[in-house]
Design an enzyme around this catalytic site. Sequence first.
Site, PDB file in Angstrom:
ATOM      1  N   HIS A  80     -16.479  -8.431 -20.858  1.00 40.01           N
ATOM      2  CA  HIS A  80     -16.375  -8.929 -19.406  1.00 40.01           C
ATOM      3  C   HIS A  80     -16.703 -10.434 -19.641  1.00 40.01           C
ATOM      4  O   HIS A  80     -17.406 -10.919 -18.703  1.00 40.01           O
ATOM      5  CB  HIS A  80     -16.974  -8.234 -18.660  1.00 40.01           C
ATOM      6  CG  HIS A  80     -16.539  -6.853 -18.302  1.00 40.01           C
ATOM      7  ND1 HIS A  80     -15.499  -6.531 -17.597  1.00 40.01           N
ATOM      8  CD2 HIS A  80     -16.733  -5.826 -19.150  1.00 40.01           C
ATOM      9  CE1 HIS A  80     -15.317  -5.190 -17.557  1.00 40.01           C
ATOM     10  NE2 HIS A  80     -16.177  -4.530 -18.610  1.00 40.01           N
ATOM     11  N   ASN A 126     -13.848  -0.878 -12.642  1.00 36.54           N
ATOM     12  CA  ASN A 126     -12.763  -1.533 -13.026  1.00 36.54           C
ATOM     13  C   ASN A 126     -11.555  -1.348 -12.221  1.00 36.54           C
ATOM     14  O   ASN A 126     -11.463  -0.608 -11.181  1.00 36.54           O
ATOM     15  CB  ASN A 126     -12.577  -0.880 -14.574  1.00 36.54           C
ATOM     16  CG  ASN A 126     -13.296  -1.320 -15.588  1.00 36.54           C
ATOM     17  OD1 ASN A 126     -14.181  -2.251 -15.479  1.00 36.54           O
ATOM     18  ND2 ASN A 126     -13.472  -0.503 -16.694  1.00 36.54           N
TER      19      ASN A 126
HETATM   20 FE1  HDE Z   1     -19.687  -2.146 -18.860  1.00 38.63          FE
HETATM   21  N1  HDE Z   1     -20.975  -3.546 -19.504  1.00 38.63           N
HETATM   22  N2  HDE Z   1     -20.451  -0.713 -20.032  1.00 38.63           N
HETATM   23  N3  HDE Z   1     -18.250  -0.833 -18.077  1.00 38.63           N
HETATM   24  N4  HDE Z   1     -18.949  -3.501 -17.419  1.00 38.63           N
HETATM   25  C1  HDE Z   1     -21.158  -4.905 -19.193  1.00 38.63           C
HETATM   26  O1  HDE Z   1     -23.037  -6.122 -18.774  1.00 38.63           O
HETATM   27  C2  HDE Z   1     -21.531  -0.781 -20.631  1.00 38.63           C
HETATM   28  C3  HDE Z   1     -18.148   0.429 -18.406  1.00 38.63           C
HETATM   29  C4  HDE Z   1     -18.234  -3.288 -16.626  1.00 38.63           C
HETATM   30  O2  HDE Z   1     -18.784  -8.918 -13.812  1.00 38.63           O
HETATM   31  C5  HDE Z   1     -22.379  -5.554 -19.801  1.00 38.63           C
HETATM   32  O3  HDE Z   1     -23.645  -7.745 -17.923  1.00 38.63           O
HETATM   33  C6  HDE Z   1     -21.821   0.403 -21.469  1.00 38.63           C
HETATM   34  C7  HDE Z   1     -17.407   1.304 -17.577  1.00 38.63           C
HETATM   35  C8  HDE Z   1     -18.019  -4.440 -15.725  1.00 38.63           C
HETATM   36  O4  HDE Z   1     -20.854  -9.345 -14.755  1.00 38.63           O
HETATM   37  C9  HDE Z   1     -22.917  -4.475 -20.606  1.00 38.63           C
HETATM   38  C10 HDE Z   1     -20.741   1.089 -21.037  1.00 38.63           C
HETATM   39  C11 HDE Z   1     -16.891   0.302 -16.703  1.00 38.63           C
HETATM   40  C12 HDE Z   1     -18.730  -5.560 -16.381  1.00 38.63           C
HETATM   41  C13 HDE Z   1     -21.909  -3.189 -20.088  1.00 38.63           C
HETATM   42  C14 HDE Z   1     -19.781   0.405 -20.279  1.00 38.63           C
HETATM   43  C15 HDE Z   1     -17.696  -0.885 -16.757  1.00 38.63           C
HETATM   44  C16 HDE Z   1     -19.503  -4.920 -17.468  1.00 38.63           C
HETATM   45  C17 HDE Z   1     -21.836  -6.698 -20.489  1.00 38.63           C
HETATM   46  C18 HDE Z   1     -20.416   2.488 -21.680  1.00 38.63           C
HETATM   47  C19 HDE Z   1     -16.252   0.488 -15.370  1.00 38.63           C
HETATM   48  C20 HDE Z   1     -18.758  -7.009 -15.894  1.00 38.63           C
HETATM   49  C21 HDE Z   1     -22.252  -7.877 -19.745  1.00 38.63           C
HETATM   50  C22 HDE Z   1     -21.200   3.545 -21.204  1.00 38.63           C
HETATM   51  C23 HDE Z   1     -16.507   1.610 -14.448  1.00 38.63           C
HETATM   52  C24 HDE Z   1     -19.623  -7.100 -14.818  1.00 38.63           C
HETATM   53  C25 HDE Z   1     -23.252  -7.408 -18.581  1.00 38.63           C
HETATM   54  C26 HDE Z   1     -20.014  -8.595 -14.434  1.00 38.63           C
HETATM   55  C27 HDE Z   1     -20.555  -5.302 -18.183  1.00 38.63           C
HETATM   56  C28 HDE Z   1     -22.334  -2.150 -20.698  1.00 38.63           C
HETATM   57  C29 HDE Z   1     -18.602   0.949 -19.704  1.00 38.63           C
HETATM   58  C30 HDE Z   1     -17.474  -1.906 -15.958  1.00 38.63           C
HETATM   59  C31 HDE Z   1     -23.000  -4.525 -22.013  1.00 38.63           C
HETATM   60  C32 HDE Z   1     -23.001   0.635 -22.208  1.00 38.63           C
HETATM   61  C33 HDE Z   1     -17.139   2.657 -17.674  1.00 38.63           C
HETATM   62  C34 HDE Z   1     -17.037  -4.714 -14.488  1.00 38.63           C
HETATM   63  O5  HDE Z   1     -24.237  -4.264 -20.162  1.00 38.63           O
END
Ligand code: HDE
Length: 703
Positions: free
Chosen positions: A87, A160
């Site tokens: 992201h 999302n």
């Molecule tokens: Fe994320 N995800 N994600 N994700 N995600 C990040 O956090 C993570 C997942 C989502 O505009 C990170 O700040 C793991 C699902 C958005 O700043 C990080 C898993 C969904 C954003 C991270 C998921 C998301 C992130 C990277 C699996 C939809 C952007 C930078 C368990 C429900 C937020 C940060 C923004 C961002 C981890 C799966 C949505 C690395 C471990 C499912 C919208 O922490």
Amino acid sequence: MDQPNQAHDMTDVTYGEAKVLRGSGGETHQTATESTPVLTTQQGVPVADDQNSLRAGARGPTLLEDFHFREKIFHFDHERIPERVVHARGYGAHGFFELTDSLAEYTKADIFQRPGERVEAFVRFSTVAGNKGSPDLARDVRGFAVKLYTKQGNWDLVGNNIPVFFIQDAIKFPDFVHATKQEPDRAFPQAQTAHDNFWDFVSLTPESTHMLLWIMSDRTIPRSFRFMEGFGVHTFRLVNAEGKSSFVKFHWKPKLGVQSVVWNEAVKINGADPDFHRRDLWNSIAAGDFPEWELGVQIFDEAFVEKFPFDVLDATKIIPEEDVPVRRVGRLVLDRNVDNFFQETEQVAFCTQNIVPGIDFTNDPLLQGRNFSYLDTQLKRLGSPNFTHIPVNAPRCPFAHFQQDGHMAMHNPKGRANYEPNSWGLGPREAPKTGYTSYPEPVEGPKLRVRPELFADHYSQATQFYQSQTEIEQTHIKNAFVFELSKVETLAIRERVVSHLRNVDETLALQVADGLGLETLPDAAPPARKPITGLKPSQALSILANPLPTLAGRKLGVLVSDGAPSELLEAVMDLARTEGLMVEVVAPKIGGITCSAGKRVPAQQKVNGGPSVLYDAVVVLLSDQGAQMLAKEATARDFVTDAWAHAKFIAFNAAAQPLFQAACVTPDDDGCTELASPGDVTKFLQKCSAVRFWPREATVQAV
Ligand code: HDE
């Protein structure tokens, strides 16, 4: 911060025999006046000269004692922070959330009590795979992260634009992300899933199948952030004042409806305007056209969980809206652009574990893993546990605690006591009644590395999704699979994907196999659990089965030349604007044109900078001479060829025909309207409410 004006000596300096110039001839010096503040160092020391470093003689070395120069370069060298691992490419805006329907029956969360009450909000939209500078129209899931500054603290709903995910357990996230982003040896492709590693991983991970159907659909090439749905994805809990718990799934429903572009268009938008989505959001907010979504909730209880054929803790599954209707309870409005991108959008730190009393987590293993990851990632990205001191991350309600020190601490506890309990009566104390309490869900069981049984159904909802699409959407899904897999170099991977598709829909599998030129159809992959057949299609899963509520917010491109018919041009501009369309004039020169009535009409785009892919519908109004001239211009011919190929509604005057002929387009289907009088403009705009003239598409796609 304004400082009193300083008098600056702007005279040139005499050095030995020579007279040397200050700056590059003196003109670069812009000195402070009554209305401009004095330039200072970070320490507040006024700066006399910002054009030249301090040197020993005009041609001598730069001196280390030049503290202004050193501070300026030092700060510049440290301007970057690590971009988000996923992201990274995103865009945000401020706004508010207003409750329209109380949920007090289900939750004690303050934000859901009193209809009409508002809280501040910050939203960041993003793509997942691409780096920070990648183009906006990559085929990708869009992040839809919402920070709500409630009276009980910040609640982040980090969702999302697709309601399911690729994997079921957070332990697979690093593998999934590694496989999706650029391949590690060659560092390409950028912002694309169309490569071997992605398809290798997902085809070895059958739980991804449902998500693959979604990402190959038009959902991953949205027209703009304003036309996207948002989903909280996981099942969360709501807990009311009596301690009773219900389950909930969160939805954001765009007021303007859902709209996407077509793939060939997306590819071209990326070249024409890689910032297409961020520009759209910025411009519409700046124009006072505030993007808006309704918050929807699907609330259900244990009894539903028991009878639902899938596990509600499995993030690769949805709950169809037909099974649990989406109740609309509030609206989210984005009404303010950021003052500074870095300060707000780059430094905003969303954390799934930012939750408020009355809302709770479930044991969804993806959500549980996320609750660790987001806090951890913010420390790496923002470099200090004090990232909550950055204004965009700080709560708007009063807060008090004994956490202190660390890099960039800005509000340490005041007074002698920095701990509790203390005998000094200093500082905050816990609030057993109103403070956050976790829902006391009984939990027991052996420690195991396993998944619940129903998680093993990988295909049933993929089939349901595919069968809920209109024929046009099904064709787009097929084409997307064929496109992406045609970029995969390894035959075995292409075949493995088709072997999964055979469990989803046999016709789709056959069409993809044919599109790839596979000589033999691979056997179906053995399913881990027998799929459920006969799930009812859900209309809510289709974009095109849900007619758009309005034409508003769409963009009309009007290609004109000198001598364009003024009456028609005026009618187009006036009527389109009345419908809420944004109109841009595209002309041979950015200075605009003189229309037939002799009036100057300013242009917003020069023809080679305003291709038709930037617009939802187009109008071509030319004079005879203008049409002859533009017929020789490749970008003008592309304007009409692409509008035609992308199934757009097209209006034109008779004089424009030579341009169409030169572009080999015969504008004679029902998607095209010849404008003879202003009354025809109304007819054209009525047609435009369908946004695309889909019957044309089959005639322009041979493979
Ligand atoms: Fe994320 N995800 N994600 N994700 N995600 C990040 O956090 C993570 C997942 C989502 O505009 C990170 O700040 C793991 C699902 C958005 O700043 C990080 C898993 C969904 C954003 C991270 C998921 C998301 C992130 C990277 C699996 C939809 C952007 C930078 C368990 C429900 C937020 C940060 C923004 C961002 C981890 C799966 C949505 C690395 C471990 C499912 C919208 O922490």
